[in-house]
Design an enzyme around this catalytic site. Structure first.
Site, PDB file in Angstrom:
ATOM      1  N   SER A   1       0.834  -1.199   0.000  1.00  0.00           N
ATOM      2  CA  SER A   1       0.000   0.000   0.000  1.00  0.00           C
ATOM      3  C   SER A   1       0.860   1.236   0.000  1.00  0.00           C
ATOM      4  CB  SER A   1      -0.904   0.003   1.238  1.00  0.00           C
ATOM      5  OG  SER A   1      -1.466   1.268   1.466  1.00  0.00           O
ATOM      6  N   LYS A   2       0.432   2.261  -0.734  1.00  0.00           N
ATOM      7  CA  LYS A   2       1.137   3.536  -0.733  1.00  0.00           C
ATOM      8  C   LYS A   2       1.164   4.127   0.674  1.00  0.00           C
ATOM      9  CE  LYS A   2      -0.182   4.862  -5.453  1.00  0.00           C
ATOM     10  NZ  LYS A   2      -0.837   5.900  -6.274  1.00  0.00           N
ATOM     11  N   ARG A   3       0.123   3.830   1.451  1.00  0.00           N
ATOM     12  CA  ARG A   3      -0.003   4.465   2.767  1.00  0.00           C
ATOM     13  C   ARG A   3       0.775   3.733   3.851  1.00  0.00           C
ATOM     14  NH1 ARG A   3      -5.205   4.877   0.539  1.00  0.00           N
ATOM     15  NH2 ARG A   3      -5.920   7.030   0.265  1.00  0.00           N
TER      16      ARG A   3
END
Length: 466
Positions: free
Chosen positions: A239-241
């Site tokens: 995930s980018k987050r």
């Protein structure tokens, strides 16, 4: 027919690892089959797209050397084309204007859910043939077929069939005057002659909708290949987050671009048990039809092993520019000091990344700022160290300044003083670095340069004398 693939990232963030693998697979499929690879920036999400993200994507693609034959193309520069095609669909009765407010759409969905049905548009305006009018709620919806099904043969997942009754009349032009993803991407792929659509499997549900739009426009439908997701070490989706997955972060961490590509190509594809692939081998051997259906796990330790392999086996000159980037990033002025190529030769067997190499190289581009007290006590303040240092000072002042002659000097000192090589090398290692850990002693001394090496020996003699 010439094969044409495309990579079409959305500039709402950096280029992440999953996107880089998709780009690589698209690039390899085009290269293997003698086709073209197109780069398209899908920037119609005006709230989240940024110029910084666009540049980050371009920088990452350039660093990975995934050169595009055409592009980058920008969707924001094609708005008139999307409007033209949407109007043509309306004129042909294949799309229509709808004017529900957001509140009405929400009420429609809630009513469907209460009835135990899938939340969707109920087709209120589908057969009303409403004319264009100036209305803030105006959208254009695609008239999706209501009978039959969409069937396509996915090159990775196999046969996929979705009943048209599962699909509602999607919006193709929003009330803000911008096209939706599912519409714009079809117009783009038609105009750009894309024959193979290779993308993540989060797009599988979009594909039947897009195929119906292709058919409504009388255009050939490309072949599709949907790639399985990449998981982290714990088995969770990257995930980018939550994960450090930016391609350029891997550059900052000291990985070589071709090492990263070699690792990515194996995340879902293989050729026997082969682990190391040159770019030419990847192009010759890769086939999108051989990609596995199962998800892959990203293993940073395996990537580090691959990176070290390339550090050890690449021509040092070929990675010198990348190493110099890391030296500058570490605040090191390498205009005075050893040639970066020589540092690579000395350290490449001892590190996994260029970042680590740059950190270790600091000792040759500036003064010793810290001394290891234990190393000083053990290797400088003993009975033999002063004689070793004095002999080295004399002999190193005249020797040819290359690693091999320097090694011979150390052997001469050991023979003259009847000491083991360790008793000679360790005092000199502490003198050169302030610690008892470094590459081979001849390289450690050589990289310091003659004048600096002699200056450091003088400082060590003074320290040995207390």
């Amino acid at each position: 027919m010439t094969v044409r693939t495309r990579f079409a990232p959305s500039p709402t963030g950096f280029l992440h690892i999953g996107g880089a693998r998709t780009a690589l697979y698209c690039w390899l499929e085009a290269r293997r089959r003698g086709g073209q690879f197109i780069l398209r920036i899908e920037d119609t999400d005006r709230e989240r797209s940024t110029d910084e993200a666009v540049q980050a994507i371009l920088d990452a693609m350039h660093w990975l050397d995934l050169d595009a034959d055409e592009g980058p193309f920008y969707q924001t520069q094609r708005l008139a084309r999307y409007k033209q095609v949407a109007d043509e669909l309306v004129a042909a009765g294949k799309a229509y204007y709808a004017y529900e407010s957001k509140e009405e759409i929400e009420a429609m969905r809630e009513a469907a859910m209460k009835a135990g049905e899938k939340p969707r548009y109920n087709g209120y305006y589908r057969d009303r043939n409403e004319a264009y009018r100036d209305d803030p709620n105006r959208v254009i919806r695609f008239r999706n077929p209501v009978e039959g099904s969409v069937v396509f043969e996915d090159k990775v997942k196999g046969r996929i069939e979705i009943a048209n009754s599962e699909l509602d009349d999607l919006v193709i032009f929003r009330s803000d005057g911008w096209p939706t993803y599912n519409f714009a991407v079809v117009v783009d792929d038609i105009d750009m002659g894309i024959t193979e659509v290779i993308r993540g499997d989060d797009h599988v549900n979009n594909t039947p909708r897009q195929i119906n739009i292709y058919r409504a426009l009388g255009a050939p439908v490309p072949e599709f290949a949907h790639l399985p997701m990449i998981l982290d070490k714990e088995g969770k989706k990257l995930s980018k987050r939550t994960n450090s997955v930016s391609v350029m972060e891997y550059r900052a961490d000291g990985f070589l671009p071709h090492a990263l590509l070699n690792y990515l190509v194996r995340l879902g594809w293989s050729h026997g048990d082969q682990e190391i692939f040159s770019r030419a081998e990847m192009i010759a051997l890769f086939d999108i039809a051989d990609v596995n259906k199962a998800a892959s796990r990203f293993d940073t330790e395996k990537l580090a092993w691959l990176n070290q392999h390339y550090l050890k086996t690449d021509e040092p000159q070929s990675i010198a520019a990348e190493f110099e980037w890391h030296l500058r990033r570490a605040g090191i002025d390498f205009s005075h000091g050893p040639a970066p190529v020589d540092v690579i030769m000395a350290l490449r067997d001892r590190v996994h990344t260029l970042k680590e190499m740059a950190e270790r190289a600091k000792i040759w581009y500036g003064p010793i700022t810290e001394w290891d007290d234990k190393a000083v006590a053990k290797h400088l303040r003993n009975d033999s160290a002063p004689a070793v240092l004095e002999a080295a000072k004399v002999l190193l002042a005249e020797v040819e300044w290359q690693p091999a002659p320097i090694h011979q000097v150390i052997e001469q000192i050991a023979a003259r003083l009847a000491l083991g090589m360790g008793k000679v090398a360790q005092p000199l290692r502490v003198a050169m670095t302030g610690t008892q850990v470094s590459p081979s002693i001849e390289h450690t001394i050589y990289l310091a340069g003659r004048a600096e090496a002699l200056r450091r020996i003088d400082a060590a003699i003074a320290m040995a004398q207390g």
